[in-house]
Design a protein around this motif. Structure first.
Motif, PDB file in Angstrom:
ATOM      1  N   HIS A 116      53.783 -90.975   1.165  1.00 25.45           N
ATOM      2  CA  HIS A 116      54.822 -91.573   0.330  1.00 25.45           C
ATOM      3  C   HIS A 116      55.831 -92.340   1.177  1.00 25.45           C
ATOM      4  O   HIS A 116      55.977 -92.094   2.382  1.00 25.45           O
ATOM      5  N   LYS A 117      56.560 -93.256   0.535  1.00 27.78           N
ATOM      6  CA  LYS A 117      57.519 -94.092   1.245  1.00 27.78           C
ATOM      7  C   LYS A 117      58.678 -93.279   1.808  1.00 27.78           C
ATOM      8  O   LYS A 117      59.324 -93.691   2.777  1.00 27.78           O
ATOM      9  N   ASP A 118      58.958 -92.123   1.202  1.00 28.72           N
ATOM     10  CA  ASP A 118      60.053 -91.288   1.714  1.00 28.72           C
ATOM     11  C   ASP A 118      59.618 -90.422   2.891  1.00 28.72           C
ATOM     12  O   ASP A 118      60.398 -89.613   3.395  1.00 28.72           O
ATOM     13  N   GLY A 119      58.372 -90.621   3.340  1.00 29.23           N
ATOM     14  CA  GLY A 119      57.873 -89.886   4.498  1.00 29.23           C
ATOM     15  C   GLY A 119      57.065 -88.663   4.157  1.00 29.23           C
ATOM     16  O   GLY A 119      56.318 -88.151   5.002  1.00 29.23           O
ATOM     17  N   SER A 120      57.187 -88.180   2.948  1.00 31.47           N
ATOM     18  CA  SER A 120      56.471 -86.956   2.583  1.00 31.47           C
ATOM     19  C   SER A 120      54.984 -87.212   2.405  1.00 31.47           C
ATOM     20  O   SER A 120      54.547 -88.333   2.105  1.00 31.47           O
ATOM     21  N   LEU A 121      54.213 -86.156   2.603  1.00 29.47           N
ATOM     22  CA  LEU A 121      52.777 -86.215   2.381  1.00 29.47           C
ATOM     23  C   LEU A 121      52.474 -85.863   0.930  1.00 29.47           C
ATOM     24  O   LEU A 121      53.044 -84.923   0.378  1.00 29.47           O
ATOM     25  N   GLY A 122      51.555 -86.634   0.344  1.00 29.90           N
ATOM     26  CA  GLY A 122      51.162 -86.378  -1.036  1.00 29.90           C
ATOM     27  C   GLY A 122      49.884 -85.575  -1.108  1.00 29.90           C
ATOM     28  O   GLY A 122      49.614 -84.720  -0.262  1.00 29.90           O
ATOM     29  N   SER A 123      49.081 -85.882  -2.076  1.00 34.01           N
ATOM     30  CA  SER A 123      47.865 -85.113  -2.311  1.00 34.01           C
ATOM     31  C   SER A 123      46.694 -85.657  -1.503  1.00 34.01           C
ATOM     32  O   SER A 123      46.726 -86.785  -0.995  1.00 34.01           O
ATOM     33  N   VAL A 124      45.654 -84.844  -1.388  1.00 32.20           N
ATOM     34  CA  VAL A 124      44.389 -85.297  -0.810  1.00 32.20           C
ATOM     35  C   VAL A 124      43.700 -86.182  -1.847  1.00 32.20           C
ATOM     36  O   VAL A 124      43.436 -85.742  -2.968  1.00 32.20           O
ATOM     37  N   VAL A 125      43.439 -87.442  -1.471  1.00 25.18           N
ATOM     38  CA  VAL A 125      42.831 -88.369  -2.425  1.00 25.18           C
ATOM     39  C   VAL A 125      41.328 -88.514  -2.225  1.00 25.18           C
ATOM     40  O   VAL A 125      40.623 -88.985  -3.114  1.00 25.18           O
ATOM     41  N   ASP A 126      40.828 -88.112  -1.066  1.00 27.95           N
ATOM     42  CA  ASP A 126      39.386 -88.140  -0.845  1.00 27.95           C
ATOM     43  C   ASP A 126      39.038 -87.201   0.302  1.00 27.95           C
ATOM     44  O   ASP A 126      39.841 -86.969   1.208  1.00 27.95           O
ATOM     45  N   GLY A 127      37.836 -86.658   0.235  1.00 27.76           N
ATOM     46  CA  GLY A 127      37.330 -85.787   1.282  1.00 27.76           C
ATOM     47  C   GLY A 127      35.817 -85.857   1.307  1.00 27.76           C
ATOM     48  O   GLY A 127      35.165 -85.701   0.275  1.00 27.76           O
ATOM     49  N   ILE A 128      35.260 -86.132   2.478  1.00 27.03           N
ATOM     50  CA  ILE A 128      33.815 -86.298   2.616  1.00 27.03           C
ATOM     51  C   ILE A 128      33.302 -85.377   3.711  1.00 27.03           C
ATOM     52  O   ILE A 128      33.789 -85.437   4.858  1.00 27.03           O
ATOM     53  N   PHE A 129      32.339 -84.544   3.363  1.00 31.39           N
ATOM     54  CA  PHE A 129      31.686 -83.699   4.353  1.00 31.39           C
ATOM     55  C   PHE A 129      30.473 -84.431   4.912  1.00 31.39           C
ATOM     56  O   PHE A 129      29.619 -84.889   4.154  1.00 31.39           O
ATOM     57  N   HIS A 130      30.412 -84.549   6.230  1.00 26.06           N
ATOM     58  CA  HIS A 130      29.238 -85.145   6.855  1.00 26.06           C
ATOM     59  C   HIS A 130      28.038 -84.212   6.735  1.00 26.06           C
ATOM     60  O   HIS A 130      28.182 -82.985   6.708  1.00 26.06           O
ATOM     61  N   LYS A 131      26.864 -84.825   6.687  1.00 30.23           N
ATOM     62  CA  LYS A 131      25.620 -84.065   6.644  1.00 30.23           C
ATOM     63  C   LYS A 131      24.706 -84.557   7.763  1.00 30.23           C
ATOM     64  O   LYS A 131      24.837 -85.676   8.237  1.00 30.23           O
TER      65      LYS A 131
END
Length: 352
Positions: A116-131
């Protein structure tokens, strides 16, 4: 140099260390003076926002973000977020200040966290597990994402997988906040790719291999649909006393002017310096010299490009050196500084 600089050293905290050590930087002397320690659980890797206002850190809880005090470099916690996986090992940011990328060594995962612009971290928007299957039994034949690095054009993310000897290349879809696999750079089996960085002009990429103790140089360009990597050189990181069984290339950084590349190798316990040909991107190895410590996990250049700091994970020290470019030697500056299990170092200007 008129500007003030600060150094941050992330540490493992399973012993007496409690987090990120903050150092005042004397650029002219090439020295560090500890000013405080900020509590973080196992701050194994850190990175700074591009606007210089925030510092991100790996933590047992996921990732943490701190506001950087412009006057003294002190850190104030903003928030922490869970990354829906095992503890990460590497962080990077995109050039628009929109995403924080997290590499997961233990679970082979690439995670994208909204910022976020205020410096805070938001939510996880993507996650990929390698195979995939690796080729080294000690690594349990499974993926280990060791580094995540955006391309210079900011359109792609390169995920260096130490376990399956690959660099997976993802297109960053900013409309959907998703990563889309577009290509795979397949490395030599049992090479153990570890770190990736790009030249200052964005035309070349340097890939460090942990197991073969080499740097590969690639010509890089954006390409029509996928980025294009063309390997043009391989060069050793070690001294003449190479021992492939016990040596492991560990750290890599470019000088601030982009004219030199530095690597560190554990076991050999050396730092190597290469001159970078700015036109061809090719490297010429100038030396690989001992650093008076064990397991040089990470290295950082001082802003004057005349000094270098090395964090030595096994000997619990930081050593600093003056670089004599003419004589091609490292001159140690004072005694090693004690800090338990240092893992990474970042030297950055205050207030930028």
């Amino acid at each position: 140099m008129a500007e003030k600089y600060v150094a941050y050293v992330g540490t493992y905290t399973h012993g007496s260390s409690i987090g990120i050590h903050v150092y005042d930087v004397d650029v002219e002397e090439g020295s560090l003076t500890e000013s405080k320690v900020v509590p973080v659980n196992n701050s194994s890797q850190i990175c700074r926002s591009l606007n210089g206002k925030y510092l991100y850190s790996i933590a047992d809880e996921g990732v943490a973000v701190f506001a950087i005090d412009e006057s003294n470099g002190d850190l104030s916690l903003i928030n922490k977020v869970d990354i829906d996986g095992m503890r990460g090992c590497y962080l990077s940011v995109d050039q628009n200040g929109q995403y924080l990328y997290v590499a997961g060594y233990h679970d082979g995962k690439v995670t994208v966290v909204h910022t976020h612009k205020d410096g805070s971290l938001g939510s996880v928007v993507d996650g990929i597990f390698h195979k995939g299957l690796g080729s080294v039994a000690e690594r349990n034949f499974r993926p280990h994402v060791n580094c995540v690095m955006p391309t210079p054009d900011n359109k792609y993310l390169c995920a260096v997988d130490n376990g399956i000897d690959q660099v997976k290349i993802y297109k960053v879809n900013t409309q959907k906040n998703k990563l889309e696999l577009v290509d795979i750079l397949r490395c030599e089996r049992e090479s153990g790719p570890r770190l990736l960085t790009f030249s200052k002009n964005g035309k070349f990429a340097y890939l460090l291999y942990e197991l073969t103790n080499e740097v590969d140089v690639f010509a890089y360009k954006e390409g029509k649909n996928v980025p294009e990597f063309e390997k043009i050189q391989s060069i050793s990181t070690t001294s003449d006393n190479v021992d492939r069984v016990h040596d492991a290339a560990s750290g890599m950084c470019l000088s601030n002017d982009g004219r030199h590349l530095f690597t560190s190798t554990a076991g050999d316990n050396t730092v190597a310096m290469y001159t970078v040909d700015e036109e061809s991107g090719l490297l010429n190895k100038e030396f690989a010299l001992p650093i008076s410590g064990e397991y040089p996990k990470d290295i950082a250049m001082f802003p004057d490009d005349r000094h270098i700091a090395v964090v030595n994970h096994e000997s619990n020290t930081i050593t600093t050196f003056r670089i004599d470019y003419d004589k091609k030697v490292l001159v140690q500056k004072g005694k090693p500084m004690k800090v338990e299990t240092p893992n990474c170092i970042l030297i950055t200007p205050m207030g930028k």
